[in-house]
Structure formats: C-alpha cells, structure tokens
Design a protein around this motif. Structure first.
Motif, mmCIF file in Angstrom:
data_model
loop_
_atom_site.group_PDB
_atom_site.id
_atom_site.type_symbol
_atom_site.label_atom_id
_atom_site.label_comp_id
_atom_site.label_asym_id
_atom_site.label_seq_id
_atom_site.Cartn_x
_atom_site.Cartn_y
_atom_site.Cartn_z
ATOM 1 N N VAL A 257 0.833 -1.200 0.000
ATOM 2 C CA VAL A 257 0.000 0.000 0.000
ATOM 3 C C VAL A 257 0.869 1.251 0.000
ATOM 4 N N ALA A 258 2.002 1.183 0.694
ATOM 5 C CA ALA A 258 2.913 2.327 0.725
ATOM 6 C C ALA A 258 3.413 2.666 -0.674
ATOM 7 N N GLU A 259 3.744 1.635 -1.471
ATOM 8 C CA GLU A 259 4.234 1.899 -2.821
ATOM 9 C C GLU A 259 3.120 2.421 -3.722
ATOM 10 N N LEU A 260 1.923 1.869 -3.562
ATOM 11 C CA LEU A 260 0.781 2.383 -4.322
ATOM 12 C C LEU A 260 0.575 3.869 -4.042
ATOM 13 N N ALA A 261 0.610 4.232 -2.757
ATOM 14 C CA ALA A 261 0.418 5.631 -2.381
ATOM 15 C C ALA A 261 1.547 6.505 -2.927
ATOM 16 N N ALA A 262 2.798 6.009 -2.832
ATOM 17 C CA ALA A 262 3.934 6.786 -3.323
ATOM 18 C C ALA A 262 3.802 7.056 -4.819
ATOM 19 N N ASP A 263 3.366 6.053 -5.566
ATOM 20 C CA ASP A 263 3.184 6.243 -7.008
ATOM 21 C C ASP A 263 2.078 7.258 -7.310
ATOM 22 N N MET A 264 1.015 7.228 -6.520
ATOM 23 C CA MET A 264 -0.067 8.203 -6.715
ATOM 24 C C MET A 264 0.420 9.616 -6.410
ATOM 25 N N PHE A 265 1.181 9.769 -5.335
ATOM 26 C CA PHE A 265 1.691 11.093 -4.965
ATOM 27 C C PHE A 265 2.600 11.640 -6.067
ATOM 28 N N GLU A 266 3.458 10.770 -6.615
ATOM 29 C CA GLU A 266 4.358 11.208 -7.675
ATOM 30 C C GLU A 266 3.575 11.581 -8.931
#
Length: 407
Positions: free
Chosen positions: A77-86
């Motif tokens: 979930v952390a990586e999913l969120a990081a990709d969305m933020f970017e």
C-alpha cells in the motif's frame, strides 16, 4: 503579484494578446492591464505564452502503478500511495492545475492534495466506478469469486469499482459513493479496451439502472458521466439523463445529434490509446490489449469530427494508466493534429471547466477567475509539441501561488 510582458491566450478562443500584464490578488485575477507600481512583486514573462491552467477531464490516479501487480497485491500500500503522490506532482509540473478523476481514488487522495500535504492539481473525483458484474471496471481474474472483489478496496486511498446489478443496487452504491465524498458519478455502460470479461460492442446496464444513478446524482445537485464506446450504450445513457460521455469511439452523426439535442458533452481520450499502442506492457497490461486499441483510435478521431459538426461540447482527457503518466500534455498535441491547437487548448481549459461544473471559477484568463495560470516557453499554438513537453512549462500558478518557476 504581476505577471508582466507575456503573450496571453485566454482560453476563450480569442486571438493571442501580446505584451499583457496579469495582476493577481488574493488568489484571483484582478486585471490584464496596468503598470506594476514600485516595489511590486513582478514575474517577468517576456517571451512566454500565458494560458489558463490546463484541465485533464479524465485521469486515473488510482492506477499509477503497474496494473496487474497493483490489483493482485504485488505491491505494498505504501508503494501504491507513493506512485499516486508522484503522479500528482508530475501532473501539476506539466501545467495541469485541475483534474477530474473518473474512477479509482476516493476522497483520501484528493484531501491530502487539497490540504497541501502533497503537491498536485485540484482533484474532482467520483470514488469507485459503478459497473455491472463482469463488466468494464470489474478487473478481477476469471477465477476470483465475485464476492471477493471488495477485498481489493483500500479505504482512504483506492477503491476501483463497486458492482451494481439492478436499479436497487445501483441506487445503494451511488449513495455509498456519495457518502465517501464523490462529487459526481461514473458508470460503465459498454465494454472497454482494457476489460477482462467483455467486448467493445457489449452494452452494460439498462436504462432503468442508469436512471437510478442519474436520480441520485440529481438529488445531490451533480451529474453522471459514462464510459461508453458503442452507440447503443450511449443512446441508453442519453435516454437516462447522463451529462457526459467518455471516449465515445463509435459516435456517429445520428448519435452526435442526439447528444447535442440533450446537451451531453463528449470527452475523447487519445493519449491512452497511443500509449497502449506504443507499449501495453509498460502499463502492466497484457500485450494482446493492442488488438482492441486500433479500433478505438480511429473511432475516436471520427467521433471528434461527428461531435464537432453536431455542436456537442468536446472536452479533453488523457485517460493515462499505469506507472508512466508523465506525458499528459500529449493529449493536446494529438488533438492539435486532428483539429487546431486553439481547439485543443480551449477544450482543455474553458470547455473542460464547463463540463466539470467549475466554469465560473477557472478555465479562462479573465478578471474574477481564480489565478490558475501556465506559462510556456514559446507559443504552443505555433508549435503544439510544447503542450507535450514538461520542460517547456516555465511557470505554473495555482490559486494565485507560484507552484513551479523554471524561468
């Protein structure tokens, strides 16, 4: 703050206005003339072309990672969120100050951007797509029990879709989407290019089901837009009272006339089609997706001409999916090759703002509007490749604040 010396293309379709000065106070455009007083904050925009902040009316921030991996718990979930933020950051950096997310995120992502915790555009979102079991938007594997689909939801970040079979379920899920903060509703009324279980020629939902969603949206003072490719599905949606059609790759003269009669807008999405033709695997999708893409590409080009001839309002959306969404401005370049660069810009500013229901606030460079502005090196009306070149975006102002200054 004064933006001085630039050429203003105001988004209304009027001719460029050279050597203008835009005064911004308290987040609003005050005037487009005048001389900055001594000591004023002045941004020298000589040699730059100032346009309204760009608007992408069809984004999927919830699909900012490789799609197969993101749907099968192959990523944290952390990586999913990081990709969305970017993705949010890159979108703003490209000059898009507003987007309409047409399915996947919920109020969580929109909220952290609105609070300034993550740089990004203003986000209007519909929450999860409303689709039928086995329809476009139901992205589960064939062998996954349908009852397990909701296990993929990540409350506060991403919920791809809710399954609706019958008017009662549609009404219930529409209300649930609004409870989660949806600002409009998105339905899938035909098959799709990246569908697992259907064809582009399939129709999905009947008029009664679509009408239930329209009734709920109307009760909230908002609207329904639909993913739709074939004319039978579009006609069902128009009969039910929807306000917008996404993609519309089979719109013909008869259907375009019907849409114009009922003031139903059309948002073509060319960039995603080209991206999938270039490399579907890059988005984390099977290579055979390309078999459907060519039909959707030429169909959308023909549909743009049909809609324009009928007087349909034509917006602009990229529909990019997967981890590489840094080419959002490519949509305007592709539209410039079909119509004119001015048509492309007006669709991505004034018309999109109107479709999204925020035309009184943004979409043009006029006194009283919010100061959402972009300044390009050079003039994209003369060289539309600049629309697709993030390095050509020299300055971005959002709500009166400078959020990018690469002059």
């Amino acid at each position: 703050m004064w933006l001085s010396g630039g050429t203003v293309v105001d988004g209304t379709g009027s001719d460029p206005q050279p050597d203008r000065t835009v005064l911004v106070e308290d987040g609003r455009i005050v005037e487009l003339d005048g001389t900055p007083p001594a000591g004023a904050e002045v941004l020298d925009c000589s040699g730059l072309t100032i346009t309204p902040g760009l608007i992408d009316a069809h984004v999927h921030f919830g699909l900012s990672s490789p799609i197969e991996a993101s749907l099968t718990r192959g990523l944290s979930v952390a990586e999913l969120a990081a990709d969305m933020f970017e993705n949010c950051r890159q979108t703003l950096d490209a000059g898009f100050t507003t987007v309409r997310d047409t399915g996947g995120i919920d109020g969580g992502l929109a909220g952290v951007v609105a609070k300034g915790k993550v740089p990004g555009p203003r986000i209007l979102q519909c929450g999860p797509v409303l689709c039928q079991t086995g329809g476009h938007g139901h992205m589960a594997s064939e062998w996954e029990p349908t009852a397990d689909w909701t296990d993929h939801h990540i409350p506060g970040l991403r919920s791809m879709s809710m399954l609706c079979d019958g008017p009662d379920e549609m009404r219930r899920n529409a209300r649930e989407a609004f409870r989660r903060g949806a600002e409009f509703l998105k339905l899938c009324v035909t098959g799709g290019v990246v569908s697992r279980h259907d064809k582009l020629t399939d129709t999905q939902f009947d008029v009664a089901e679509i009408s239930a969603a329209v009734a709920e949206a109307t009760a909230r003072g908002t609207y329904v837009t639909v993913h739709a490719h074939n004319n039978a599905g579009i006609r069902n949606a128009v009969a039910a009272g929807v306000r917008c059609v996404e993609h519309g790759s089979q719109i013909d003269e008869e259907t375009a006339a019907l849409m114009a009669e009922h003031d139903v807008a059309h948002v073509p999405t060319l960039a995603v089609v080209h991206a999938l033709l270039d490399d579907a695997a890059e988005a984390g999708l099977p290579a055979n997706i390309a078999d459907r893409v060519g039909v959707a590409l030429q169909g959308q080009i023909d549909a743009i001409h049909a809609s324009r001839a009928a007087g349909v309002r034509i917006g602009s959306g990229s529909d990019l999916i997967g981890p590489k969404q840094d080419g959002r401005g490519r949509e305007l370049l592709l539209r410039s090759e079909i119509e004119t660069p001015m048509d492309a810009l007006v669709s991505a500013t004034r018309v999109n703002a109107d479709i999204l229901g925020i035309g009184a606030d943004v979409g043009t460079v006029e006194a009283g509007k919010r100061a959402d502005l972009v300044a390009f090196r050079g003039n994209p009306l003369d060289d539309p490749k600049l629309f697709a070149d993030r390095s050509a975006v020299a300055l971005v102002v959002q709500n009166g604040a400078v959020v990018k200054d690469a002059r």
